[in-house]
Every structure is written in C-alpha cells, then in structure tokens.
Motif scaffolding. Structure first.
Motif, PDB file in Angstrom:
ATOM      1  N   SER A 195      28.562  47.030  50.160  1.00 15.28           N
ATOM      2  CA  SER A 195      29.540  46.935  51.251  1.00 15.28           C
ATOM      3  C   SER A 195      30.447  45.735  51.058  1.00 15.28           C
ATOM      4  CB  SER A 195      28.813  46.831  52.598  1.00 15.28           C
ATOM      5  OG  SER A 195      28.032  47.967  52.851  1.00 15.28           O
ATOM      6  N   ALA A 196      29.854  44.604  50.627  1.00 14.43           N
ATOM      7  CA  ALA A 196      30.650  43.397  50.386  1.00 14.43           C
ATOM      8  C   ALA A 196      31.656  43.620  49.259  1.00 14.43           C
ATOM      9  CB  ALA A 196      29.722  42.226  50.044  1.00 14.43           C
ATOM     10  N   ILE A 197      31.271  44.369  48.227  1.00 12.32           N
ATOM     11  CA  ILE A 197      32.194  44.665  47.125  1.00 12.32           C
ATOM     12  C   ILE A 197      33.379  45.487  47.623  1.00 12.32           C
ATOM     13  CG2 ILE A 197      32.437  45.998  44.983  1.00 12.32           C
ATOM     14  CD1 ILE A 197      29.616  45.106  44.243  1.00 12.32           C
ATOM     15  N   SER A 198      33.107  46.453  48.493  1.00  9.24           N
ATOM     16  CA  SER A 198      34.208  47.276  49.022  1.00  9.24           C
ATOM     17  C   SER A 198      35.167  46.434  49.859  1.00  9.24           C
ATOM     18  CB  SER A 198      33.641  48.434  49.861  1.00  9.24           C
ATOM     19  OG  SER A 198      33.021  47.960  51.047  1.00  9.24           O
ATOM     20  N   VAL A 199      34.620  45.524  50.680  1.00 13.11           N
ATOM     21  CA  VAL A 199      35.477  44.646  51.490  1.00 13.11           C
ATOM     22  C   VAL A 199      36.240  43.679  50.587  1.00 13.11           C
ATOM     23  CG1 VAL A 199      35.492  42.847  53.261  1.00 13.11           C
ATOM     24  CG2 VAL A 199      33.979  44.831  53.510  1.00 13.11           C
ATOM     25  N   ASP A 200      35.573  43.189  49.547  1.00 11.25           N
ATOM     26  CA  ASP A 200      36.226  42.288  48.593  1.00 11.25           C
ATOM     27  C   ASP A 200      37.430  42.951  47.934  1.00 11.25           C
ATOM     28  OD1 ASP A 200      36.260  39.920  46.661  1.00 11.25           O
ATOM     29  OD2 ASP A 200      35.907  41.587  45.281  1.00 11.25           O
ATOM     30  N   ARG A 201      37.282  44.202  47.535  1.00 14.33           N
ATOM     31  CA  ARG A 201      38.398  44.930  46.907  1.00 14.33           C
ATOM     32  C   ARG A 201      39.529  45.156  47.909  1.00 14.33           C
ATOM     33  NH1 ARG A 201      39.441  43.730  42.812  1.00 14.33           N
ATOM     34  NH2 ARG A 201      38.232  41.949  43.508  1.00 14.33           N
ATOM     35  N   LEU A 202      39.174  45.410  49.173  1.00 12.29           N
ATOM     36  CA  LEU A 202      40.199  45.601  50.190  1.00 12.29           C
ATOM     37  C   LEU A 202      40.971  44.302  50.435  1.00 12.29           C
ATOM     38  CD1 LEU A 202      41.566  47.339  52.378  1.00 12.29           C
ATOM     39  CD2 LEU A 202      39.719  46.654  53.934  1.00 12.29           C
ATOM     40  N   LEU A 203      40.257  43.191  50.504  1.00 11.67           N
ATOM     41  CA  LEU A 203      40.916  41.899  50.717  1.00 11.67           C
ATOM     42  C   LEU A 203      41.816  41.539  49.544  1.00 11.67           C
ATOM     43  CD1 LEU A 203      38.001  39.795  52.265  1.00 11.67           C
ATOM     44  CD2 LEU A 203      39.982  40.763  53.440  1.00 11.67           C
ATOM     45  N   ALA A 204      41.384  41.875  48.329  1.00  6.74           N
ATOM     46  CA  ALA A 204      42.219  41.605  47.160  1.00  6.74           C
ATOM     47  C   ALA A 204      43.537  42.360  47.241  1.00  6.74           C
ATOM     48  CB  ALA A 204      41.473  42.003  45.880  1.00  6.74           C
ATOM     49  N   LEU A 205      43.511  43.533  47.840  1.00  6.94           N
ATOM     50  CA  LEU A 205      44.722  44.339  47.971  1.00  6.94           C
ATOM     51  C   LEU A 205      45.611  43.840  49.109  1.00  6.94           C
ATOM     52  CD1 LEU A 205      46.335  46.869  47.127  1.00  6.94           C
ATOM     53  CD2 LEU A 205      44.931  48.187  48.728  1.00  6.94           C
ATOM     54  N   LEU A 206      44.993  43.449  50.231  1.00  6.87           N
ATOM     55  CA  LEU A 206      45.773  43.077  51.407  1.00  6.87           C
ATOM     56  C   LEU A 206      46.285  41.639  51.349  1.00  6.87           C
ATOM     57  CD1 LEU A 206      43.646  44.715  54.262  1.00  6.87           C
ATOM     58  CD2 LEU A 206      45.650  45.645  53.106  1.00  6.87           C
ATOM     59  N   LEU A 207      45.469  40.731  50.803  1.00 10.07           N
ATOM     60  CA  LEU A 207      45.835  39.312  50.834  1.00 10.07           C
ATOM     61  C   LEU A 207      46.718  38.892  49.669  1.00 10.07           C
ATOM     62  CD1 LEU A 207      42.416  37.744  51.951  1.00 10.07           C
ATOM     63  CD2 LEU A 207      44.396  38.293  53.360  1.00 10.07           C
ATOM     64  N   ARG A 208      46.584  39.598  48.536  1.00 11.47           N
ATOM     65  CA  ARG A 208      47.371  39.286  47.336  1.00 11.47           C
ATOM     66  C   ARG A 208      47.201  37.819  46.934  1.00 11.47           C
ATOM     67  NH1 ARG A 208      51.711  42.842  46.786  1.00 11.47           N
ATOM     68  NH2 ARG A 208      51.140  44.843  47.711  1.00 11.47           N
ATOM     69  N   LEU A 209      48.261  37.025  47.074  1.00  8.04           N
ATOM     70  CA  LEU A 209      48.237  35.640  46.609  1.00  8.04           C
ATOM     71  C   LEU A 209      47.256  34.777  47.398  1.00  8.04           C
ATOM     72  CD1 LEU A 209      52.053  35.024  46.008  1.00  8.04           C
ATOM     73  CD2 LEU A 209      50.293  35.603  44.325  1.00  8.04           C
ATOM     74  N   ARG A 210      47.000  35.108  48.659  1.00  9.01           N
ATOM     75  CA  ARG A 210      46.085  34.330  49.489  1.00  9.01           C
ATOM     76  C   ARG A 210      44.625  34.692  49.217  1.00  9.01           C
ATOM     77  NH1 ARG A 210      46.265  35.683  54.619  1.00  9.01           N
ATOM     78  NH2 ARG A 210      45.113  33.811  55.208  1.00  9.01           N
ATOM     79  N   TYR A 211      44.401  35.721  48.427  1.00  6.74           N
ATOM     80  CA  TYR A 211      43.031  36.209  48.186  1.00  6.74           C
ATOM     81  C   TYR A 211      42.131  35.124  47.603  1.00  6.74           C
ATOM     82  CZ  TYR A 211      39.270  38.622  45.674  1.00  6.74           C
ATOM     83  OH  TYR A 211      38.049  38.996  45.176  1.00  6.74           O
ATOM     84  N   ARG A 212      42.626  34.392  46.589  1.00  8.93           N
ATOM     85  CA  ARG A 212      41.803  33.360  45.937  1.00  8.93           C
ATOM     86  C   ARG A 212      41.539  32.163  46.842  1.00  8.93           C
ATOM     87  NH1 ARG A 212      41.209  33.924  40.364  1.00  8.93           N
ATOM     88  NH2 ARG A 212      42.314  35.739  39.520  1.00  8.93           N
TER      89      ARG A 212
END
Length: 269
Positions: free
Chosen positions: A83-100
């Motif tokens: 579940s955490a991996i799925s949320v992580d992938r979603l955040l990588a898509l939505l946050l873009r530059l702020r993800y890191r």
C-alpha cells in the motif's frame, strides 16, 4: 527458491540507481519479508505439519503459535508495504519536484519501522486472544486494498490526462509549473509495482476466502487440506516476486545478471 531469489534481489537493489532511495527502501522491505518467509516461516510450517502428521502434540503446541506469529507479522508488513508503494508512486506523480522534499528517507524509515512494530504486536496478541489478529485483519486488509486501488486508479487517470496533453501539444500555462514528466519511465515503474500488487492479491485471496468462511473449530480433513494448499500459495508469492522484479524492471534484471556472474567467478575452478 524464496531465499536465493530474494537474496539476489537485495544485492541487486544496491546497484540500482534509477529508484529514489525511499522507494528503494520500500522494495527492500518487501524483499526482506519474502526472504524471511523462506528462512523462517516455511521451516516453521514444515515443523508444524510434520508434528501433526506424526502426532507430536507437545511439539505442535509450540510450533503452531510460532508459525502463526511469524507468518502473520510478515504478511501484515507485506500488505502495508505494498500500500505504501502505491501511495509513493502516486505522490511521485502529483508532487513532481516537491516529491524528494516531502518523501524523505528518514520519514520512510519511520513508516517501515512502524509497520514492523504494529504487525509484531498484533501477532503476539494472538497468545492472549486469537480473535485480535483476526479483527485486525478484517480492518487492515480492506483498508490496504482500498488504498492501493484508489492510488493506482488516480495514477491511471492522471497519466491518461498527461498523455492527452502531450498528444495535443498542450504546454503549461502558468510559470513555475513542474517540468514535464517522463511518462514512459514512470509508467514502467508503476507497472512493475502493480504486477507485484496483483500477484500478492492473487496469492493471498484463496486463504482469505477460506479463513473468512470456515470457523477455527472446523478441523475436517478437507478443510485442513484446503488451508494447507492456500498457505502454500501464500509462500509461493515470496518466490514469484523476484521473478516479477527481474521481468518488469530491466535495471534489476541487469544487476541480478551481474551478481550471478560475480558469484560464479568467485567459485573455485
């Protein structure tokens, strides 16, 4: 197969540079649970079933709680990590530059440790009351599945929207918008995570169905046999995951090949 396959993946992940460190940590956590299944859970399962077959009731009395606690802990951690991996992938898509900045290695470590602690505590409560892990499962399994399904659905819709923009050559209108996403590269990472998620669901589903429809007091031979087969399918998931990593993540596949070549070169001629 579970032990060898997941050791190879753990070594290979050290050589993979395309994954963000928090994402890599989540995959390492999932691989570690699969490794522990091969090292601990499956041997305990053998001891338990053999004690039943040879009617070693004293051994069975200790083997079953040990087998249940370890297997339940690892299964819970695997489910929460997926579940955490799925949320992580979603955040990588939505946050873009702020993800890191948002998804840091320290925060991911805290989350992974929390998964292990909660899962271990709930599993140990089985010694006090076997119904506690059962009710925990009734809560955490649907919650984890809903989280994963929601995340991947949002990812699919967002990717389709971005793909439409690319096809229409729509440029960002506002200054300071995130840089264009490497859709193809991101899609490959999401695809690999989704395949692992589907494999976990398919391997765990028969056991969940049988466990939900059969009472603990039911000890008919047919029920015991079905539970054994369903448990074996869960164990098989730990062997299947390394195969999926090598199939869907080309960098992991290459790293595994290099690791095997290095290991063969170290063997005495």
């Amino acid at each position: 197969t579970a032990v060898l396959g997941n050791i190879l993946i753990l070594v290979a992940l050290r050589k993979v540079s395309s994954l963000h460190p928090p994402s890599k940590l989540l995959f390492r956590c999932l691989t570690t649970t699969d490794l522990c299944v091969g090292l601990i859970t499956e041997p305990l399962s053998i001891v338990y079933w053999m004690s039943l077959a040879y009617e070693k009731w004293e051994l069975c009395r200790y083997a079953y709680p040990s087998y249940f606690i370890v297997s339940y802990t690892l299964s819970s951690v695997s489910l929460l990590t997926m579940s955490a991996i799925s949320v992580d992938r979603l955040l990588a898509l939505l946050l873009r530059l702020r993800y890191r900045q948002v998804v840091t290695l320290w925060r991911t470590y805290v989350m992974v440790v929390t998964f292990w602690v909660i899962s271990a505590i709930v599993s140990l409560l089985f010694l006090l009351n076997p119904l506690i892990p059962t009710w925990y499962g009734y809560i955490i399994i649907p919650l984890s599945l809903v989280t994963s399904v929601t995340s991947y659905t949002k990812i699919f819709l967002k990717l389709r929207h971005l793909q439409t923009q690319v096809q229409r050559h729509v440029q960002p209108e506002k200054p300071g918008q995130p840089a264009p996403l490497n859709i193809e590269g991101y899609r490959k990472v999401v695809s690999s995570a989704l395949w692992v998620q589907c494999a976990l669901v398919l391997c765990y589903l028969p056991y969940c169905i049988i466990r939900a429809s059969v009472s603990y007091e039911n000890t008919r031979p047919s029920t015991v046999f079905l539970m054994g087969v369903a448990s074996t399918l869960i164990f098989f998931n730990s062997t299947l995951n390394p195969i999926l990593y090598c199939w869907k993540i080309s960098e992991v596949k290459q790293a595994v090949k290099e690791t095997i070549r290095e290991a063969l070169c170290c063997l005495p001629s």
